[in-house]
Design a protein around this motif. Structure first.
Motif, short mmCIF file in Angstrom:
data_model
loop_
_atom_site.label_atom_id
_atom_site.label_comp_id
_atom_site.label_asym_id
_atom_site.label_seq_id
_atom_site.Cartn_x
_atom_site.Cartn_y
_atom_site.Cartn_z
N ASP A 17 0.84 -1.20 0.00
CA ASP A 17 0.00 0.00 0.00
C ASP A 17 0.88 1.25 0.00
N GLY A 18 0.20 2.42 -0.04
CA GLY A 18 0.92 3.69 0.03
C GLY A 18 1.71 4.01 -1.22
N ILE A 19 1.11 3.82 -2.38
CA ILE A 19 1.86 3.98 -3.64
C ILE A 19 1.33 5.15 -4.46
N ARG A 20 0.70 6.14 -3.82
CA ARG A 20 0.17 7.29 -4.56
C ARG A 20 1.28 7.97 -5.35
N PRO A 21 1.11 8.09 -6.68
CA PRO A 21 2.21 8.59 -7.51
C PRO A 21 2.20 10.09 -7.76
N LYS A 22 1.25 10.81 -7.15
CA LYS A 22 1.14 12.24 -7.44
C LYS A 22 0.86 13.01 -6.16
N PRO A 23 1.09 14.33 -6.15
CA PRO A 23 0.92 15.10 -4.94
C PRO A 23 -0.54 15.17 -4.49
N THR A 24 -0.72 15.25 -3.17
CA THR A 24 -2.02 15.53 -2.59
C THR A 24 -2.08 17.00 -2.23
N ARG A 25 -3.08 17.38 -1.46
CA ARG A 25 -3.20 18.77 -1.02
C ARG A 25 -2.06 19.18 -0.12
N GLN A 26 -1.29 18.21 0.44
CA GLN A 26 -0.13 18.56 1.26
C GLN A 26 1.15 17.91 0.74
N GLY A 27 1.21 17.74 -0.55
CA GLY A 27 2.40 17.17 -1.16
C GLY A 27 2.30 15.66 -1.29
N MET A 28 3.44 15.02 -1.48
CA MET A 28 3.47 13.56 -1.59
C MET A 28 3.19 12.95 -0.23
N PHE A 29 2.10 12.18 -0.14
CA PHE A 29 1.64 11.73 1.17
C PHE A 29 0.86 10.44 1.04
N SER A 30 1.35 9.37 1.63
CA SER A 30 0.62 8.09 1.61
C SER A 30 1.20 7.13 2.65
N PRO A 31 1.09 7.49 3.94
CA PRO A 31 1.64 6.61 4.98
C PRO A 31 0.85 5.31 5.10
N GLY A 32 1.50 4.29 5.65
CA GLY A 32 0.81 3.02 5.86
C GLY A 32 -0.33 3.13 6.83
N ILE A 33 -0.15 3.91 7.90
CA ILE A 33 -1.21 4.21 8.87
C ILE A 33 -1.24 5.72 9.06
#
Length: 510
Positions: free
Chosen positions: A356-372
């Protein structure tokens, strides 16, 4: 006695506002609809005397034991309006008739219809084995396939939805505009507060519905709390739905189990947040033995979530893999205290997350995809005996955080992490920001981390994990699937976490 019974039945019909024609008998009368050879001037009481249009059902209230049957292999254009009031011994049934080798009857909503099928102010009713389509020429906010509604009615008991195919619902991709869904459950009422008791949704295939699969609208405000109770959502397959999968709202004691969500298209606008299965404004929700993969929402995109205004949520024995977000989000909006209790006493245990946590593009707060991800002032959360197997990310700039506990108008307090296995194929980190009273007890930290949390019983190696899991492939799939069993959902096999196997595995570790 027979005369007295007839009088009482007549009084019941008049007092309940039920048409006398529908209340005259509870003997199990069946009504048939055939859009090809039927005639609305027929009696509707045999296949040979079938009605032709769905309109014939609109003004009926089906009585105990009565059935409304649609012909298999036929297509019905329009809207099916259902009102039925059965009893525990004699439920109302809406189902099919004809050659079982033929496809389910297909109801196709009209171009601007907000639903193709609606169940309204009903109880002890079963709807099964239909196909529902509601596309229209253009996207329409709040469009759904099946609407289940209870308004100014009181308690609507024992509605059962079984074996439906709901597909190609063209709603809005934007939540604030009203979204759209495969199934929309609504309970409301200003004159009479209304809710559902023992609603069951099972064995349904929800395919290509914009924006969500199934979502509720109920009494979310704690100042006017009248929750639906004892809902069960079981063994449903959700595919190619870009938004939220299963979202009970204003419910108590909901069970969500053995559901699958997969192959979510990456089509939502960048403003949108969505996740797999999660409660909002609910108490005592249990989410267990589910399987979510391939969620690609621009924000969140976790497999599971315990959201705010919730107490006593349990997320256990679930499988999550290859999602843009991580395994789970536990969150609370700190500024919503006028109607919300916050988020209290959530438990996340015995879940497995792989890749998991493989978002390839920025979110509203930058690159963000922690496991929990823990966000906002959640209280007394327990994260126990989970396996987070973070594989190598497909690009260098993808977030590699294992756990982040950060701000949403406040910070978490009293979060406990105990007995978890954190495996990171690449250097990872724990970022607890300003959260308070975090406790880490006896976790395994496999891989390299910028710094470990304060854990007096931290373990940095695990021979059993290496032997039983990593030896079968460092990506974790083959090894961790030995802690699962296969089971069919809508005729297709899927892996589900096996309670006995995963608990035995953790017992061997200690």
């Amino acid at each position: 006695m027979a005369i007295l019974t007839s009088v009482l039945l007549l009084m019941s019909c008049i007092g309940g506002g039920i048409p006398l024609s529908s209340c005259a008998s509870d003997s199990g009368t069946a009504y048939y609809i055939d859009p090809d050879t039927g005639d609305d001037n027929n009696s509707g009481l045999t296949p040979q005397k079938a009605w032709r249009s769905l309109e014939k059902a609109k003004d009926m209230t089906l009585a105990p034991g009565e059935k409304l049957l649609l012909k298999r292999g036929a297509t019905y254009n329009g809207q099916l309006e259902i009102c039925g009031r059965g009893t525990p011994a004699q439920p109302v049934t809406i189902a099919t008739y004809g050659d079982k080798a033929l496809p389910q009857p297909c109801i196709v909503g009209q171009d601007v219809s907000l639903y193709a099928v609606r169940i309204y102010n009903s109880e002890y009713l079963t709807l099964r084995d239909l196909e529902i389509v509601n596309t229209g020429k253009h996207p329409l906010p709040m469009r759904t396939g099946l609407k289940i509604e209870c308004k100014d009615y009181g308690v609507s008991r024992n509605i059962r939805i079984d074996g439906l195919t709901i597909r190609d619902v063209n709603g809005s991709p934007v939540k604030e505009l009203g979204g759209g869904s495969g199934i929309y459950i609504v309970n409301e009422g200003e004159e009479i507060r209304s809710c559902f008791d023992s609603l069951v949704i099972e064995n349904c295939h929800i395919l290509r519905c914009e924006r969500n699969a199934m979502i509720w609208a109920g009494y979310y405000d704690r100042r006017n709390w009248f929750p639906s109770k004892h809902t069960v959502v079981r063994r449903n397959l959700i595919e190619e739905v870009p938004g939220d999968g299963i979202v009970p709202i204003g419910c108590d004691s909901t069970l969500i189990e053995y559901n699958v969500m997969r192959n979510c298209p990456d089509v939502l606008p960048m403003t949108e947040a969505a996740a797999g299965f999660w409660p909002w404004s609910c108490d005592n929700t249990v989410i267990q033995f589910n399987h979510v993969s391939g969620h690609k929402a621009p924000w969140d995109a976790q497999a599971y979530d315990c959201d705010y205004n919730c107490t006593n949520t349990v997320i256990q024995y679930n499988y999550s893999h290859d999602n843009y977000g991580g395994l789970v989000l536990v969150c609370d909006s700190g500024n919503e205290r006028n109607y919300s209790l916050g988020n209290q006493r959530s438990i996340v245990r015995y879940n497995i997350s792989i890749g998991d946590g493989i978002r390839p593009k920025p979110t509203r707060q930058g690159m963000f995809s922690p496991g929990i991800h823990i966000a906002g002032p959640v209280e007394d959360t327990r994260i126990e005996h989970n396996i987070i197997h973070a594989n190598a990310k497909p690009a260098a700039d993808i977030d590699r955080s294992m756990v982040v506990s950060d701000n949403w108008d406040g910070f978490a307090d009293r979060t406990t992490f105990s007995g978890n296995i954190f495996y990171a194929a690449e250097p990872s980190r724990f970022d607890l920001t300003r959260s308070t009273n975090n406790t880490f007890e006896g976790n395994w930290y496999l891989g390299h981390y910028a710094a470990l949390p304060d854990d007096s019983d931290a373990r940095t190696s695990c021979p059993l994990y290496e032997k039983q899991i990593l030896a079968q492939g460092t990506d974790g799939y083959a090894g961790l699937q030995t802690l699962m069993t296969e089971s069919n959902v809508c005729g297709q096999p899927f892996f589900f976490v096996d309670k006995t196997r995963i608990e035995a595995f953790f017992e061997k570790l200690n």
